[in-house]
Design an enzyme around this catalytic site. Structure first.
Site, PDB file in Angstrom:
ATOM      1  CG  PHE A 156      -1.912   0.964   1.351  1.00 38.06           C
ATOM      2  CD1 PHE A 156      -3.255   0.835   0.655  1.00 38.06           C
ATOM      3  CD2 PHE A 156      -1.880   2.137   1.901  1.00 38.06           C
ATOM      4  CE1 PHE A 156      -4.123   1.865   0.436  1.00 38.06           C
ATOM      5  CE2 PHE A 156      -2.792   3.186   1.958  1.00 38.06           C
ATOM      6  CZ  PHE A 156      -3.991   2.894   1.413  1.00 38.06           C
ATOM      7  CG  ASP A 222      -0.122  -3.055   6.361  1.00 37.69           C
ATOM      8  OD1 ASP A 222      -1.280  -3.324   7.150  1.00 37.69           O
ATOM      9  OD2 ASP A 222      -0.007  -1.811   5.981  1.00 37.69           O
ATOM     10  CE1 TYR A 247      -9.480   2.023   7.364  1.00 35.11           C
ATOM     11  CE2 TYR A 247      -8.409   3.132   9.298  1.00 35.11           C
ATOM     12  CZ  TYR A 247      -8.389   2.646   7.803  1.00 35.11           C
ATOM     13  OH  TYR A 247      -7.452   2.971   7.043  1.00 35.11           O
ATOM     14  CE  LYS A 248      -7.971  -1.482   5.337  1.00 31.64           C
ATOM     15  NZ  LYS A 248      -8.596  -0.504   4.643  1.00 31.64           N
ATOM     16  NE  ARG A 392     -10.165  -2.528  -2.835  1.00 28.06           N
ATOM     17  CZ  ARG A 392      -9.494  -2.378  -1.667  1.00 28.06           C
ATOM     18  NH1 ARG A 392      -8.478  -2.908  -1.392  1.00 28.06           N
ATOM     19  NH2 ARG A 392     -10.135  -1.355  -0.966  1.00 28.06           N
TER      20      ARG A 392
END
Length: 417
Positions: A156, A222, A247-248, A392
């Site tokens: 990322f 990560d 938050y995912k 996605r």
């Protein structure tokens, strides 16, 4: 769960007949897939978890890998925090409501989800800040004469930016790394994404950690796209440092604070590049000299962001009684089923088929992907788009069902057609 359909997910095999939702007949055509979805939903031991979330009846939400859905009890908890703890108790809440100890307390709630022990996870700051703390600390605890930091070449972007800054700060060279490549004697630390954010590829955390350690290097993982979606096993596999957002798949809310894991054997030597007053051994002593706290609090920096932190703590209630192994089992069957449903559509799966290489999302490549995703969202199927041509779809097992997967595939077929 041992007697349920989803206990033993199997690797996808070559079908003998039509499998896509666009096929008109056959046991795996639309009617057959609908029957299979109904059967799997009826046997789903996690089905009741869906009622714990605020979801629109007309929407299939497949973007939990970007922002998890709202647990329905969180607004009431936040109303209490705002009106009583902040509004009435005010500063007394740091002690009386447990605000001061929230970073470690919530860290201990996240720890079992990522396979860590108590006192090893602290919550606070953003993922980016925690990557910086972990990577610099990893280099500082590594062998002194090593001059390389390896960073996942497909990482990322922020992780790459942070790694570049960490390399400058520690006078190391930043070297792109493809997970699985050899790690040499010059490597101080390796930063790897557990699940690739674009493709959904799951990297071999046990194997790569062991390879790094065999080469004498530290590991920083990560976990943004794996925490809450699959077993991680930080303690079991000897991971040195790990960071992740909440938050995912952990459903903590937009911008909820991230977490930092430090292996117990490294906590006493953990040298944070951001030694804030909250990580001081005596934070209220206000001394000019810095003396780090012991254990997880050493990863703290400044005053905790209490409102979002307590929203996260409340959101974690949905994990009470939930096994991460059951979550993983459903995730694999769910993504297998979606791939079966889209088999005959004009899309190319980007996510690996083998279970050992798959996270909890399915990425598909197609023409005009950006326009296709806009059309899907307008028709109630919410995923997201990554340039230049990737759709996605994140499958959060706590609230996504097999009927959702079938409906998403059907509407995708119509949008492409």
């Amino acid at each position: 769960m041992s007697e349920r359909i989803m206990t033993e997910p199997t690797e996808p095999t070559e079908p003998t007949g039509p499998t896509g939702p666009t096929e008109p007949t056959g046991p795996t055509g639309p009617a057959g897939l609908a029957g299979k979805a109904a059967e799997l939903d009826a046997a789903d031991p996690l089905a009741a978890c869906r009622e714990l979330f605020t979801l629109d009846a007309g929407t299939v939400y497949l973007d939990g890998n970007s922002l998890g859905a709202l647990p329905s009890h969180v607004p009431a908890r936040m109303q209490e925090v705002i009106t009583r703890e902040w509004g009435a108790l005010r500063i007394r809440s740091w002690e009386e409501s447990g605000w001061w100890t929230a970073p470690e307390r919530i860290g201990d709630r996240i720890a079992p989800i990522v396979g860590a022990g108590p006192g090893t996870v602290v919550v606070g700051d953003s993922t980016s800040v925690n990557v910086f703390k972990a990577l610099v600390a990893a280099v500082r605890t590594a062998v002194a004469d090593r001059d390389e930091i390896l960073v996942d070449a497909a990482t990322f972007p922020t992780d790459g930016y942070i790694a570049e800054s960490a390399a400058r700060m520690t006078s190391r060279r930043l070297v792109p790394y493809t997970p699985g490549d050899p790690i040499g004697p010059r490597t101080a630390a390796v930063l790897i994404n557990h699940v690739d954010y674009r493709t959904g590829r799951l990297h071999d955390l046990p194997g790569l950690t062991a390879a790094a350690h065999a080469a004498g290097a530290r590991t920083v993982w990560d976990l943004c796209h794996s925490a809450g979606a699959l077993p991680v096993g930080l303690a079991a596999h000897g991971v040195d440092f790990a960071v992740g957002c909440t938050y995912k798949y952990l459903n903590g809310g937009p911008g909820s604070p991230a977490f930092l894991y430090v292996r117990p054997g490294l906590q006493s030597s953990f040298d944070s590049p951001l030694p804030g007053w909250n990580s001081h051994a005596d934070p209220f002593g206000m001394t000019p000299e810095y003396h780090p706290a012991t254990g997880a609090p050493r990863g703290r920096v400044g005053t905790p962001d209490i409102l979002s932190m307590l929203a996260l703590e409340s959101a974690l209630d949905v994990w009470d009684g939930v096994s991460i192994k059951d979550v993983r089992a459903k995730s694999l069957v769910l993504t297998d089923f979606f791939l079966e449903c889209v088999r005959h559509l004009p899309v190319e799966p980007v996510t690996p088929a083998p279970h050992a290489e798959r996270g909890s999302q399915v990425s598909l490549r197609c023409d005009n992907a950006g326009a296709v995703m806009k059309e899907l969202i307008s028709r109630g199927v919410v995923g997201d788009f990554r340039q230049p041509d990737v759709l996605r779809f994140g499958f959060t097992p706590l609230y996504v069902g097999f009927g959702d997967a079938l409906r998403a595939a059907r509407i995708l077929g119509e949008a492409l057609g």
